[in-house]
Scaffold this motif. Structure first.
Motif, mmCIF file in Angstrom:
data_model
loop_
_atom_site.group_PDB
_atom_site.id
_atom_site.type_symbol
_atom_site.label_atom_id
_atom_site.label_comp_id
_atom_site.label_asym_id
_atom_site.label_seq_id
_atom_site.Cartn_x
_atom_site.Cartn_y
_atom_site.Cartn_z
ATOM 1 N N ARG A 16 0.863 -1.191 0.000
ATOM 2 C CA ARG A 16 0.000 0.000 0.000
ATOM 3 C C ARG A 16 0.902 1.245 0.000
ATOM 4 N NH1 ARG A 16 -2.164 0.239 6.381
ATOM 5 N NH2 ARG A 16 -0.365 1.409 7.124
ATOM 6 N N ASP A 37 5.588 -7.571 0.852
ATOM 7 C CA ASP A 37 5.020 -6.956 2.057
ATOM 8 C C ASP A 37 4.772 -8.054 3.091
ATOM 9 O OD1 ASP A 37 3.457 -3.855 2.101
ATOM 10 O OD2 ASP A 37 3.417 -5.144 3.866
ATOM 11 N N ASP A 75 8.664 -10.741 5.779
ATOM 12 C CA ASP A 75 8.937 -9.718 6.799
ATOM 13 C C ASP A 75 10.369 -9.228 6.569
ATOM 14 O OD1 ASP A 75 9.576 -8.342 9.164
ATOM 15 O OD2 ASP A 75 8.421 -9.716 10.420
ATOM 16 N N ASN A 102 11.650 0.169 0.954
ATOM 17 C CA ASN A 102 10.695 1.196 1.366
ATOM 18 C C ASN A 102 9.917 0.847 2.636
ATOM 19 O OD1 ASN A 102 8.347 3.276 0.680
ATOM 20 N ND2 ASN A 102 7.387 1.256 0.791
ATOM 21 N N TYR A 167 12.375 5.834 15.581
ATOM 22 C CA TYR A 167 12.108 6.096 14.159
ATOM 23 C C TYR A 167 13.183 7.015 13.589
ATOM 24 C CZ TYR A 167 9.438 7.245 9.934
ATOM 25 O OH TYR A 167 9.032 7.414 8.623
ATOM 26 N N VAL A 200 3.585 12.449 4.113
ATOM 27 C CA VAL A 200 2.971 11.911 2.897
ATOM 28 C C VAL A 200 1.571 11.381 3.217
ATOM 29 C CG1 VAL A 200 3.307 10.311 0.971
ATOM 30 C CG2 VAL A 200 5.294 11.261 2.144
ATOM 31 N N THR A 202 -0.493 8.952 3.527
ATOM 32 C CA THR A 202 -0.666 7.492 3.653
ATOM 33 C C THR A 202 -1.149 7.152 5.068
ATOM 34 O OG1 THR A 202 1.562 7.020 4.457
ATOM 35 C CG2 THR A 202 1.267 7.080 2.055
#
Ligand SMILES: NC(=O)c1ccc[n+]([C@@H]2O[C@H](COP(=O)([O-])OP(=O)(O)OC[C@H]3O[C@@H](n4cnc5c(N)ncnc54)[C@H](O)[C@@H]3O)[C@@H](O)[C@H]2O)c1
Length: 280
Positions: A16, A37, A75, A102, A167, A200, A202
């Motif tokens: 996605r 994914d 994964d 990504n 993060y 972004v 999403t």
């Protein structure tokens, strides 16, 4: 004729969001796609990561351009799984020319309260996951003396982030990894770069968990409340909407994957609507 006719792109986190947009943009210009994914929620990630059918939808979108798309459930934290996905994709599609590493996720909270498991999960997905993907394709690209590697870092890989230390640290780490890989792989005609998206459009940011993380003082925070906090009053950089369309990030991926970028390596491209003006 597209710029990527005869090329194959492997994309992690392609179910996605940005990953799907990258698959569509590269397929539109002729690339076949390996879409990877995860198919389940990682339990300590506090927002919904994936839904059933995500990868099938990506494949359907790619096939609209008469391109081949093989989907792999893996994964990125699991090197063996990513390696098997890459190897089987190479036997199905012949080669991998482009890697877009990504996949990413976050778990928020102050360092003083963070469970070590949560820290490790984020570093594992974002930083080790990019390493695993590069490690899986690098020998193949070296053998072919060709490759384009693009990793998704973040504007948060350029500064500190309150309540998102893992993060930010993982995204800084990606930039260090990309620069190191560019040094090692350049002699094999493989370019390696990172993209730093701003905010972004999403589901990783458009969810109740993030709205609350940024706005604990508000009862019903909105996406716009998040945007105000993220950009800290610098909304004049982003004239239309605070959330950058995924297609705009995909344009940077397409550029870095193209022959036009053959001498671009070891760098980062910020697609942040001015976010980068606040950091080095
Ligand atoms: N959206 C933003 O504002 C923003 C800003 C900067 C950077 N980023 C980064 O962009 C990348 C793409 O995110 P997005 O905005 O499309 O969000 P998203 O949540 O819509 O997509 C991320 C995808 O990665 C997958 N994924 C997560 N962990 C995985 C794992 N362990 N193995 C395999 N797949 C996994 C998810 O299932 C999902 O499909 C991420 O690295 C994210 O950190 C996003």
């Amino acid at each position: 004729m597209g710029s990527f006719d005869g090329k194959v792109a492997m994309i992690t986190g392609a179910g996605r969001g940005q990953g799907r947009a990258h698959a569509i943009a590269l397929a539109e210009q002729g690339a076949d796609i390996v879409a990877i994914d995860i198919d389940h929620q990682i339990t300590n990630v506090p927002y919904s990561m994936t839904s059933p059918g995500d990868l099938d939808e990506t494949r359907a979108q790619v096939e609209k351009f008469d391109r081949r798309c093989v989907t792999k459930i893996a994964d990125v934290r699991d090197f063996a799984a990513i390696d098997v996905a890459a190897t089987s994709a190479i036997s199905e599609l012949g080669q991998i020319d482009i890697l877009v590493a990504n996949a990413g996720a976050y778990i928020g909270g102050p360092i003083a309260d963070t469970a070590v498991e949560d820290w490790t999960t984020v570093i594992d997905i974002n930083l080790n996951g990019v390493f695993n993907a590069i490690r899986a394709v690098a020998p193949h690209m070296i053998e072919r003396q060709y490759g384009r590697i693009i990793a998704t870092a973040s504007g948060m890989g350029r500064h500190g982030a309150e309540n998102l230390a893992s993060y930010a640290a993982s995204k800084w780490g990606i930039i260090g990894l990309v620069k190191s890989a560019a040094k090692e792989l350049g002699r094999h005609s493989i370019t390696v770069n990172a993209i730093n998206p701003g905010m972004v459009d999403t589901l990783i940011v458009k969810n109740d968990y993030l709205r609350g993380l940024y706005n604990p003082e508000l009862e019903n925070p909105t996406d716009e409340d998040v945007a105000k906090k993220v950009y800290q009053g610098n909304l004049h950089y982003i004239p239309d909407v605070p959330f950058i369309p995924v297609e705009d990030i995909a344009k940077a991926v397409v550029y870095l994957a193209s022959d036009d970028a053959r001498y671009v390596s070891g760098g980062t491209i910020d697609v942040g609507a001015g976010y980068a003006a606040n950091h080095m």
